[in-house]
Design an enzyme around this catalytic site. Sequence first.
Site, short mmCIF file in Angstrom:
data_model
loop_
_atom_site.label_atom_id
_atom_site.label_comp_id
_atom_site.label_asym_id
_atom_site.label_seq_id
_atom_site.Cartn_x
_atom_site.Cartn_y
_atom_site.Cartn_z
CD GLU A 47 22.09 53.55 47.03
OE1 GLU A 47 22.35 54.29 48.06
OE2 GLU A 47 22.81 52.51 47.30
CE LYS A 124 26.08 50.68 46.70
NZ LYS A 124 25.20 51.30 48.07
CB CYS A 169 25.65 54.75 46.90
SG CYS A 169 25.89 55.88 48.48
N1 CDT Z 1 24.06 53.63 49.93
C1 CDT Z 1 25.51 53.55 50.36
O1 CDT Z 1 26.23 52.91 49.69
N2 CDT Z 1 25.88 54.21 51.49
C2 CDT Z 1 27.37 54.50 51.65
C3 CDT Z 1 27.36 54.46 53.33
C4 CDT Z 1 28.66 53.93 53.83
S1 CDT Z 1 28.38 53.64 55.43
C5 CDT Z 1 28.20 51.99 55.74
C6 CDT Z 1 27.88 55.56 50.98
O2 CDT Z 1 29.16 55.28 50.66
O3 CDT Z 1 27.82 56.63 51.16
#
Ligand code: CDT
Length: 309
Positions: A47, A124, A169
């Site tokens: 990402e 996303k 993500c």
């Molecule tokens: N980039 C991303 O989506 N990171 C999230 C962190 C969540 S905490 C606010 C993840 O799900 O890994």
Amino acid sequence: MSRILTVAAAQLGPIQKAETRAEVVARMIALMEEAKAKRADFIVYPELALTTFFPRWYHEDRAEADPWFEAAMPNPQVQPLFDKALECGMGMSFGYAELTPEGQHFNSSILVDKTGAIVGKYRKIHLPGHVDYDETRAHQHLEKRYFEPGDLGFPVWRTMGGLIGMCICNDRRWPETYRVMGLQGVEMVVLGFNTPSVNGHRSGEGLAQRLFHHRLSVQAGAYQNSCWVVAVAKAGDEDGNHLMGGTLVVNPDGEIVAELEGEADGIIVVPCDLDATRFGKETIFDFARHRRIEHYGAITAQVGVVEPD
Ligand code: CDT
């Protein structure tokens, strides 16, 4: 029968704020050359692969974040990566911050086939974090400030001899993500992630638990939809903010078949038999025979919890 797509999961180590697109693209090309030497057909990067994870930085004026966005893809800074992929005859997927001609901002990823054509784009959908500066958090996670929720759904593309889908993500934690692609017959889901190694709301939730939730989510998504999942980290310390690793490939039985150690640039290469998805799709997860949609209405009719009286 077997139908092999050899995939390289290409983890990027940390990208500092000061690092240029050209420097990052050079790192991505080095990983692609390694993948080529290991006979990969398809390379998957994380990402927001071209920059640091900028949503951790607060800007009062959100337009100040625009330099982190790409107004065109490819663009002159990223073109060398496309050129190298074409030279290698390798498909690729990577994430980037997208600024559309209409001024919309998305956290996007693309799917590029072996001829260098962009065959798919995903934006996303499950944006984590918050809109405004939050002093209760150990670190900011401002995706809801800088991005709009994706507007393209969860498509699946017939390319490179298989049915391939993307998510990004936080999407990987949501079963709906995989199921919508599963209902299109997806054989491989590819995704990148930037996951802080500590929960900003709960300091006791550290690296081990974060990795556990990550593996649990992608293994369940793979098993319940009988597909491969390729999950690729941006990892390590970015300007004092730590991102976990955990780049891995999961088979359609939900088993991790390869996982990269460490937090530096690196690849794992796995020959994935797309026909290995058939067994689960034709037996326990034969959706046409076993799903009971008359009982699933709440999934799309409501967002939050509705408790009984
Ligand atoms: N980039 C991303 O989506 N990171 C999230 C962190 C969540 S905490 C606010 C993840 O799900 O890994």
